[in-house]
Write an enzyme that holds these catalytic residues in place. Structure first.
Site, PDB file in Angstrom:
ATOM      1  N   ASP A 111       9.554 -28.147   4.206  1.00 27.12           N
ATOM      2  CA  ASP A 111      10.698 -27.746   5.042  1.00 27.12           C
ATOM      3  C   ASP A 111      10.259 -27.615   6.503  1.00 27.12           C
ATOM      4  OD1 ASP A 111      12.601 -26.968   2.677  1.00 27.12           O
ATOM      5  OD2 ASP A 111      10.708 -25.970   2.278  1.00 27.12           O
ATOM      6  N   HIS A 135      12.538 -22.158  -0.740  1.00 26.06           N
ATOM      7  CA  HIS A 135      12.542 -23.620  -0.658  1.00 26.06           C
ATOM      8  C   HIS A 135      13.800 -24.112  -1.366  1.00 26.06           C
ATOM      9  CE1 HIS A 135      11.424 -27.772  -0.660  1.00 26.06           C
ATOM     10  NE2 HIS A 135      11.351 -27.827  -1.976  1.00 26.06           N
TER      11      HIS A 135
HETATM   12  N1  LIG Z   1       7.979 -27.438  -3.220  1.00 26.12           N
HETATM   13  C1  LIG Z   1       8.314 -28.626  -2.746  1.00 26.12           C
HETATM   14  O1  LIG Z   1       8.479 -28.796  -1.519  1.00 26.12           O
HETATM   15  C2  LIG Z   1       8.500 -29.809  -3.648  1.00 26.12           C
HETATM   16  C3  LIG Z   1       8.437 -29.667  -5.015  1.00 26.12           C
HETATM   17  N2  LIG Z   1       8.624 -30.732  -5.854  1.00 26.12           N
HETATM   18  C4  LIG Z   1       8.533 -30.465  -7.296  1.00 26.12           C
HETATM   19  O2  LIG Z   1       7.248 -30.876  -7.790  1.00 26.12           O
HETATM   20  C5  LIG Z   1       7.341 -31.077  -9.193  1.00 26.12           C
HETATM   21  C6  LIG Z   1       6.638 -32.365  -9.596  1.00 26.12           C
HETATM   22  O3  LIG Z   1       7.313 -33.465  -9.037  1.00 26.12           O
HETATM   23  P1  LIG Z   1       6.903 -34.973  -9.380  1.00 26.12           P
HETATM   24  O4  LIG Z   1       5.435 -35.164  -9.273  1.00 26.12           O
HETATM   25  O5  LIG Z   1       7.799 -35.824  -8.589  1.00 26.12           O
HETATM   26  O6  LIG Z   1       7.333 -35.057 -10.920  1.00 26.12           O
HETATM   27  P2  LIG Z   1       6.855 -36.103 -12.028  1.00 26.12           P
HETATM   28  O7  LIG Z   1       7.814 -35.976 -13.164  1.00 26.12           O
HETATM   29  O8  LIG Z   1       6.606 -37.449 -11.449  1.00 26.12           O
HETATM   30  O9  LIG Z   1       5.444 -35.512 -12.469  1.00 26.12           O
HETATM   31  C7  LIG Z   1       5.320 -34.259 -13.044  1.00 26.12           C
HETATM   32  C8  LIG Z   1       4.132 -34.332 -13.978  1.00 26.12           C
HETATM   33  O10 LIG Z   1       3.871 -33.013 -14.425  1.00 26.12           O
HETATM   34  C9  LIG Z   1       3.487 -33.106 -15.769  1.00 26.12           C
HETATM   35  N3  LIG Z   1       3.692 -31.792 -16.397  1.00 26.12           N
HETATM   36  C10 LIG Z   1       4.846 -31.268 -16.868  1.00 26.12           C
HETATM   37  N4  LIG Z   1       4.615 -30.062 -17.394  1.00 26.12           N
HETATM   38  C11 LIG Z   1       3.307 -29.808 -17.232  1.00 26.12           C
HETATM   39  C12 LIG Z   1       2.469 -28.736 -17.585  1.00 26.12           C
HETATM   40  N5  LIG Z   1       2.953 -27.671 -18.219  1.00 26.12           N
HETATM   41  N6  LIG Z   1       1.171 -28.802 -17.278  1.00 26.12           N
HETATM   42  C13 LIG Z   1       0.660 -29.884 -16.653  1.00 26.12           C
HETATM   43  N7  LIG Z   1       1.403 -30.958 -16.298  1.00 26.12           N
HETATM   44  C14 LIG Z   1       2.714 -30.907 -16.589  1.00 26.12           C
HETATM   45  C15 LIG Z   1       4.340 -34.222 -16.355  1.00 26.12           C
HETATM   46  O11 LIG Z   1       3.755 -34.760 -17.537  1.00 26.12           O
HETATM   47  C16 LIG Z   1       4.345 -35.196 -15.196  1.00 26.12           C
HETATM   48  O12 LIG Z   1       3.293 -36.156 -15.292  1.00 26.12           O
HETATM   49  C17 LIG Z   1       8.842 -31.037  -9.530  1.00 26.12           C
HETATM   50  O13 LIG Z   1       9.161 -29.751 -10.033  1.00 26.12           O
HETATM   51  C18 LIG Z   1       9.499 -31.244  -8.187  1.00 26.12           C
HETATM   52  O14 LIG Z   1      10.789 -30.724  -8.127  1.00 26.12           O
HETATM   53  C19 LIG Z   1       8.856 -31.982  -5.362  1.00 26.12           C
HETATM   54  C20 LIG Z   1       8.914 -32.185  -3.999  1.00 26.12           C
HETATM   55  C21 LIG Z   1       8.765 -31.120  -3.052  1.00 26.12           C
HETATM   56  O1  LIG Z   2      14.531 -31.836  -3.612  1.00 20.50           O
HETATM   57  C1  LIG Z   2      13.789 -31.822  -4.604  1.00 20.50           C
HETATM   58  O2  LIG Z   2      14.168 -31.603  -5.753  1.00 20.50           O
HETATM   59  C2  LIG Z   2      12.336 -32.036  -4.361  1.00 20.50           C
HETATM   60  C3  LIG Z   2      11.987 -31.103  -3.288  1.00 20.50           C
HETATM   61  O3  LIG Z   2      11.781 -29.934  -3.516  1.00 20.50           O
HETATM   62  C4  LIG Z   2      12.131 -31.572  -1.910  1.00 20.50           C
HETATM   63  O4  LIG Z   2      12.129 -32.777  -1.652  1.00 20.50           O
HETATM   64  O5  LIG Z   2      12.247 -30.709  -1.045  1.00 20.50           O
END
Ligand SMILES: NC(=O)C1=CN([C@@H]2O[C@H](COP(=O)(O)OP(=O)(O)OC[C@H]3O[C@@H](n4cnc5c(N)ncnc54)[C@H](O)[C@@H]3O)[C@@H](O)[C@H]2O)C=CC1
Ligand SMILES: O=C([O-])CC(=O)C(=O)O
Length: 328
Positions: free
Chosen positions: A162, A190
């Site tokens: 952000d 967030h």
């Molecule tokens: N805080 C922020 O600014 C942001 C947060 N996110 C969040 O990050 C997270 C991951 O996003 P992506 O990598 O795009 O998702 P993705 O689905 O591509 O990858 C997530 C991975 O985590 C694994 N996983 C699920 N549960 C698990 C566990 N208990 N232990 C270990 N691994 C586990 C899955 O098998 C998968 O490979 C989502 O919750 C998303 O919303 C995404 C963008 C920004």
């Molecule tokens: O929007 C979502 O779900 C992933 C995220 O947290 C971001 O891009 O800020």
């Protein structure tokens, strides 16, 4: 003499953020070009995920990174977090189109109880934890509450995306370089309720508020654009942001570990009552970092509009907290 390797645990290592993150950690972008790292990678105990993780590890090996002192694949947080100095908790389900991040609590919340307990049991007592998985603030709160033997201040949530989004919008609006922006703050959750606050921001010493001089743009364009940027990316890509999220995670950890030289950055951290936020709420604050510690920027004046925004994002966080009591 070369430094002793540090241990960096990353969960969700075979996911899309993991793929954008691991190679940069291994190349020294997070902890410095002189700091060897051992990667302790966690994925779910599922054949497909573990196979994908193997593939990522093969690619890490093929990079022949001089700073990569070891890579381990794990399916149990109790081994993945053993003695870890840094933990990036990414693994969890991302949202799809039309969802809000808070809706993920039901599927993701329990992950952070288990992982908080595992960190409590086996991680370094100085471990620095960053929660990326959404909803990041409340998941970080769950992890912190599940790890009573670790200092609460070691648990943080990612608001840096952000912060970077806000800086980029301000650079575009003023036509100035993004690197010249100082004293930007993002308060709260967030989520679309976060309050990106440029009232004190400067560019080359000049006030950003005066340069823009448009309160309607602040309220009707800037805040909704930054707040809804994640949804805009999902709408465009069909997937949630990954490279920019990984980049923000690197920025967050690098600044925490190596310092910000007085520059303000935003971190989601447990409140100690600062700015009227109840203790323990995992809240986005402007901070500076030095010597491996963050410090909240004090003395920022909160005007009526800012207070209204802070109250709104705080209410959302305390509601989320109330909704996860059964996990603690
Ligand atoms: N805080 C922020 O600014 C942001 C947060 N996110 C969040 O990050 C997270 C991951 O996003 P992506 O990598 O795009 O998702 P993705 O689905 O591509 O990858 C997530 C991975 O985590 C694994 N996983 C699920 N549960 C698990 C566990 N208990 N232990 C270990 N691994 C586990 C899955 O098998 C998968 O490979 C989502 O919750 C998303 O919303 C995404 C963008 C920004
Ligand atoms: O929007 C979502 O779900 C992933 C995220 O947290 C971001 O891009 O800020």
């Amino acid at each position: 003499m070369s430094k002793k390797p540090v241990r960096v645990a990353v969960t969700g290592a075979a996911g899309q953020i993991g793929y954008a993150l691991l190679f940069r950690i291994a190349s020294g972008e997070m902890l410095g070009k002189d700091q060897p790292v051992i990667l302790q990678l966690l994925e779910i105990p599922d054949e497909k995920a573990q196979n994908a993780l193997k593939g990522v590890i093969m690619e890490l090996e093929d990079c022949a990174f001089p700073l990569l002192a070891g890579v381990e694949a794990h399916s149990d947080p109790m081994t993945a977090f053993k003695d870890t100095d840094y933990a990036l908790l990414v693994g969890s389900r991302p949202r799809g189109p039309g969802m809000e991040r808070a809706e993920l609590l039901a599927v993701n919340g329990a992950i952070f109880t288990t992982q908080g307990k595992a960190l409590n049991a086996v991680a370094s007592r100085n471990v620095k934890v960053l929660v990326v998985g959404n909803p990041a603030n409340t998941n970080a709160y769950i992890a912190m509450k599940s790890a009573p033997d670790l200092p609460a201040k070691n648990f943080t949530a990612m608001l840096r995306l952000d912060h970077n989004r806000a800086a980029s919008q301000l650079a575009a609006k003023t036509g100035k370089a993004v690197a010249s922006i100082e004293k930007l703050a993002v308060w709260g959750n967030h989520s679309p309720t976060m309050y990106a606050d440029y009232r004190n921001a400067t560019i080359d010493g000049a006030s950003v508020k005066d340069l823009i001089n448009d309160e309607t743009w602040n309220r009707e364009t800037f805040l909704p654009t930054v707040g809804k940027r994640g949804a805009a990316i999902i709408a465009a890509r069909g997937l949630s942001s990954a490279a920019s999220a990984a980049n923000a995670a690197i920025d967050h950890m690098r600044d925490w570990a190596l310092g910000t030289n007085g520059k303000w950055v935003t971190m989601g951290i447990p409140s100690n009552g600062e700015y009227g936020i109840p203790k323990e709420v995992m809240f986005g604050y402007p901070v500076t970092c030095e010597g491996g510690e963050y410090k909240i920027v004090q003395g920022i004046e909160i005007d009526a509009f800012s207070q209204e925004c802070i109250n709104k994002t705080l209410k959302e966080l305390t509601d989320e907290q109330d909704g996860v009591k059964h996990l603690l």
